[in-house]
Design an enzyme around this catalytic site. Structure first.
Site, PDB file in Angstrom:
ATOM      1  N   GLU A 197      11.151  -8.091   0.955  1.00  0.00           N
ATOM      2  CA  GLU A 197      10.195  -7.029   1.272  1.00  0.00           C
ATOM      3  C   GLU A 197       9.076  -7.565   2.151  1.00  0.00           C
ATOM      4  O   GLU A 197       8.544  -8.650   1.908  1.00  0.00           O
ATOM      5  CB  GLU A 197       9.605  -6.451  -0.019  1.00  0.00           C
ATOM      6  CG  GLU A 197       8.526  -5.410   0.228  1.00  0.00           C
ATOM      7  CD  GLU A 197       8.080  -4.699  -1.043  1.00  0.00           C
ATOM      8  OE1 GLU A 197       7.097  -3.949  -0.963  1.00  0.00           O
ATOM      9  OE2 GLU A 197       8.707  -4.897  -2.099  1.00  0.00           O
ATOM     10  N   GLU A 200       8.722   0.899 -11.974  1.00  0.00           N
ATOM     11  CA  GLU A 200       9.159   0.084 -10.845  1.00  0.00           C
ATOM     12  C   GLU A 200       8.795  -1.358 -11.184  1.00  0.00           C
ATOM     13  O   GLU A 200       7.654  -1.642 -11.538  1.00  0.00           O
ATOM     14  CB  GLU A 200       8.430   0.533  -9.580  1.00  0.00           C
ATOM     15  CG  GLU A 200       8.843  -0.204  -8.312  1.00  0.00           C
ATOM     16  CD  GLU A 200       8.033   0.245  -7.105  1.00  0.00           C
ATOM     17  OE1 GLU A 200       8.609   0.346  -6.018  1.00  0.00           O
ATOM     18  OE2 GLU A 200       6.804   0.496  -7.255  1.00  0.00           O
TER      19      GLU A 200
END
Length: 213
Positions: free
Chosen positions: A194, A103
């Site tokens: 985010e 990720e």
């Protein structure tokens, strides 16, 4: 910093927002749109035309939303717009690879930097797009694109925050490889907004309106 948990795939959503836990995925106008929320706060992401999306958020919990491509890979990503965070959160090129499962984040702007896992510094590099500090971290038994797994995160964090500009992802991939951080086969990649709750319970809030090309 959240890992995407693929719970729901929705093939057609022209203008939409999704605020229940889970993930919404949409392909529109050649772009890949994704929104994930764990609940617990007020999160709204709206899928605009072309490469545009917007977000508003507040409270505790977390979300990630954005637009990009599937698969991702080496390309020039050019975001523009407005991003106004308070508390923990990022505006970043965000993606995954498989084999190995990685990720990754190329952080262009942020609110508070409050990593969920300890960061290990791996140096820095400077080129015409700016100076970036490199980090790794490890997620243990966390949700991922292949289910619950243990995997590494790779980070490039820009030292001077910006919203508008060009991100040459291949340069970051090369710099990561130079310090031993190997990627696998590319899955999706988005320009993501985010927000999340930091250790200690500090939530986040803000607004964003972003167009990516």
């Amino acid at each position: 910093m959240f890992s995407y948990l693929l719970l729901t795939a929705i093939s057609v959503l022209i203008q939409g927002a999704f605020t229940a836990p889970g993930e919404l995925i949409d392909r529109q106008g050649g772009y890949y749109y994704s929104f994930w929320s764990e609940g617990g706060g007020n999160f709204r992401c709206t899928n605009g035309a072309g490469g545009q999306y917007s977000a508003t958020w507040s409270g505790t919990g977390g979300f990630v939303c954005g637009k990009g491509w599937s698969p991702g890979g080496s390309r020039q990503v050019s975001p523009s717009g407005n991003y106004s965070p308070t508390g923990p959160g990022y505006l970043a090129v965000y993606g995954w690879t498989r084999n190995p499962l990685i990720e990754y984040y190329i952080v262009e702007s942020h609110g508070d930097l409050s990593p969920g896992e300890p960061w290990t510094a791996k140096g820095n590099f400077t080129f015409e797009e700016g100076t970036y500090e490199l980090y790794t971290s490890t997620r243990v038994n966390k949700p991922s694109i292949v289910g619950t797994a243990t995997f590494q995160q790779y980070w490039s964090v820009r030292t001077e925050k910006r919203v508008n500009g060009t991100v040459t992802t291949g340069r970051h991939f090369t710099e990561w490889a130079n310090v031993g951080l190997r990627l696998g086969s590319h899955d999706y990649m988005i320009l993501a907004t985010e927000g999340y709750t930091a250790t200690g319970g500090n939530g986040s809030s803000g607004t964003a309106s972003i167009t990516v090309t």
